[in-house]
Scaffold this motif. Structure first.
Motif, mmCIF file in Angstrom:
data_model
loop_
_atom_site.group_PDB
_atom_site.id
_atom_site.type_symbol
_atom_site.label_atom_id
_atom_site.label_comp_id
_atom_site.label_asym_id
_atom_site.label_seq_id
_atom_site.Cartn_x
_atom_site.Cartn_y
_atom_site.Cartn_z
ATOM 1 N N VAL A 11 0.270 -60.285 13.189
ATOM 2 C CA VAL A 11 -0.209 -59.493 12.031
ATOM 3 C C VAL A 11 -1.406 -58.534 12.269
ATOM 4 O O VAL A 11 -2.500 -58.984 12.772
ATOM 5 N N GLY A 12 -1.400 -57.499 11.660
ATOM 6 C CA GLY A 12 -2.122 -56.394 11.575
ATOM 7 C C GLY A 12 -2.419 -55.784 12.951
ATOM 8 O O GLY A 12 -3.205 -54.927 13.265
ATOM 9 N N LEU A 13 -1.364 -56.124 14.094
ATOM 10 C CA LEU A 13 -1.579 -55.528 15.299
ATOM 11 C C LEU A 13 -0.208 -54.777 15.600
ATOM 12 O O LEU A 13 0.555 -55.272 16.446
ATOM 13 N N PRO A 14 0.014 -53.463 15.176
ATOM 14 C CA PRO A 14 1.337 -52.897 15.361
ATOM 15 C C PRO A 14 1.358 -52.286 16.968
ATOM 16 O O PRO A 14 2.578 -52.502 17.209
ATOM 17 N N ALA A 15 0.491 -52.084 17.493
ATOM 18 C CA ALA A 15 0.771 -51.815 19.027
ATOM 19 C C ALA A 15 1.258 -52.809 19.792
ATOM 20 O O ALA A 15 2.082 -53.014 20.646
ATOM 21 N N GLN A 16 0.556 -54.166 19.721
ATOM 22 C CA GLN A 16 1.055 -55.346 20.216
ATOM 23 C C GLN A 16 2.620 -55.720 20.051
ATOM 24 O O GLN A 16 3.580 -55.926 20.656
ATOM 25 N N TRP A 17 2.951 -55.524 18.809
ATOM 26 C CA TRP A 17 4.300 -55.860 18.235
ATOM 27 C C TRP A 17 5.244 -54.814 18.646
ATOM 28 O O TRP A 17 6.170 -55.119 19.148
ATOM 29 N N GLY A 18 4.731 -53.652 18.570
ATOM 30 C CA GLY A 18 5.787 -52.568 19.068
ATOM 31 C C GLY A 18 6.214 -52.595 20.582
ATOM 32 O O GLY A 18 7.188 -52.485 20.921
ATOM 33 N N ALA A 19 5.292 -52.725 21.333
ATOM 34 C CA ALA A 19 5.548 -53.164 22.959
ATOM 35 C C ALA A 19 6.255 -54.410 23.123
ATOM 36 O O ALA A 19 7.365 -54.430 23.819
#
Length: 264
Positions: A221-229
């Motif tokens: 939630v709210g963390l696109p970089a972590q999700w993207g990786a």
């Protein structure tokens, strides 16, 4: 694959189609050459697999992709169905602003044999509970975090065949369905008006035990970089499901070519 700067229904279909071809795999099924279900092109080449209910909404795209495949073959290009499916899926992700797929490999072997049935997750009804879906993905080689990351592809999802489950045709699963972002994660918990949620997503996101999907789901939630990786890693693994190790060792990296379709 883009309309007005955002990904469109062709992109959505390409992503879903790539998932459906590859994810029809389990380590518990009997291995057979050239693959074992998985990313083997059977969804495009089998005369029966596309007719399963799991693939509702993909048949128009199937016809388009089959036509393209036949055109390429007639022109003499040494392209495989499995590779075409996965490359198109990766391009579909990249067509969504913010999309990221990681490494894209080619060199899979094709089969006309339909993949085993019953290996795709169910959005509603029997099989849509947390434990059933998590085990389904564990049997494919994924962790709870991998599954939570893959679910994020629903950021671009638009439901068209869930009216019987209370979701009108054309309902998105997050408020920015043309963008590759993390709104889906928070909006699964707190859906704004006009958003549809699958029972499977609700069930998976709700289980907050340390080994469950929800614990990982909430971490995006709210963390696109972590999700993207995490998504890029899981998606790469997905795209190679069922591919024998001997074949993987001969595959070629075409990431640069794919990324050129929609430069960031």
């Amino acid at each position: 694959m883009r309309t007005n700067g955002q990904c469109n229904n062709i992109s959505r279909a390409a992503i879903r189609y790539a998932f459906h071809d590859a994810a029809a795999y389990s380590s518990k099924t009997t291995f057979y050459l050239p693959a074992a279900g998985g990313a083997d092109g059977s969804l495009l080449l089998s005369s029966t697999e596309i007719n399963r209910k799991d693939h509702d909404g993909l048949r128009d795209y199937h016809s388009v992709l089959k036509s393209k495949f036949n055109q390429y073959k007639a022109a003499g290009y040494p392209i495989g169905a499995a590779d075409l499916i996965q490359v198109a899926g990766a391009v579909g992700v990249l067509a969504c602003p913010g999309g990221r797929t990681g490494i894209v490999m080619v060199g899979r072997q094709d089969t006309t044999q339909a993949a085993p049935d019953g290996l795709l997750p169910q959005a509603f009804g029997p099989g849509s509970d947390h434990n059933t879906i998590l085990q389904l993905f564990v049997d494919k080689g994924f962790s709870a975090r991998d599954l939570a990351a893959l679910l994020g592809a629903h950021t671009t999802s638009i439901a068209n065949f869930q009216a019987s489950n209370g979701i009108p045709a054309g309902t998105p699963q997050d408020s920015t369905s043309g963008l590759w972002d993390v709104n889906y994660y928070n909006e699964t918990y707190y859906p704004p008006a006009g958003i549809g949620r699958f029972d499977s997503d609700i069930n998976l996101s709700a289980n907050m035990s340390r080994t469950a999907v929800g614990y990982q789901f909430k971490s995006f939630v709210g963390l696109p970089a972590q999700w993207g990786a995490s998504f890029a890693s899981a998606y790469n693994f997905l795209s190679l499901l069922g591919v024998p190790r001997s074949v993987k060792s001969t595959m070629q990296d075409c990431t640069t070519v794919v990324n050129a379709a929609f430069p960031s």
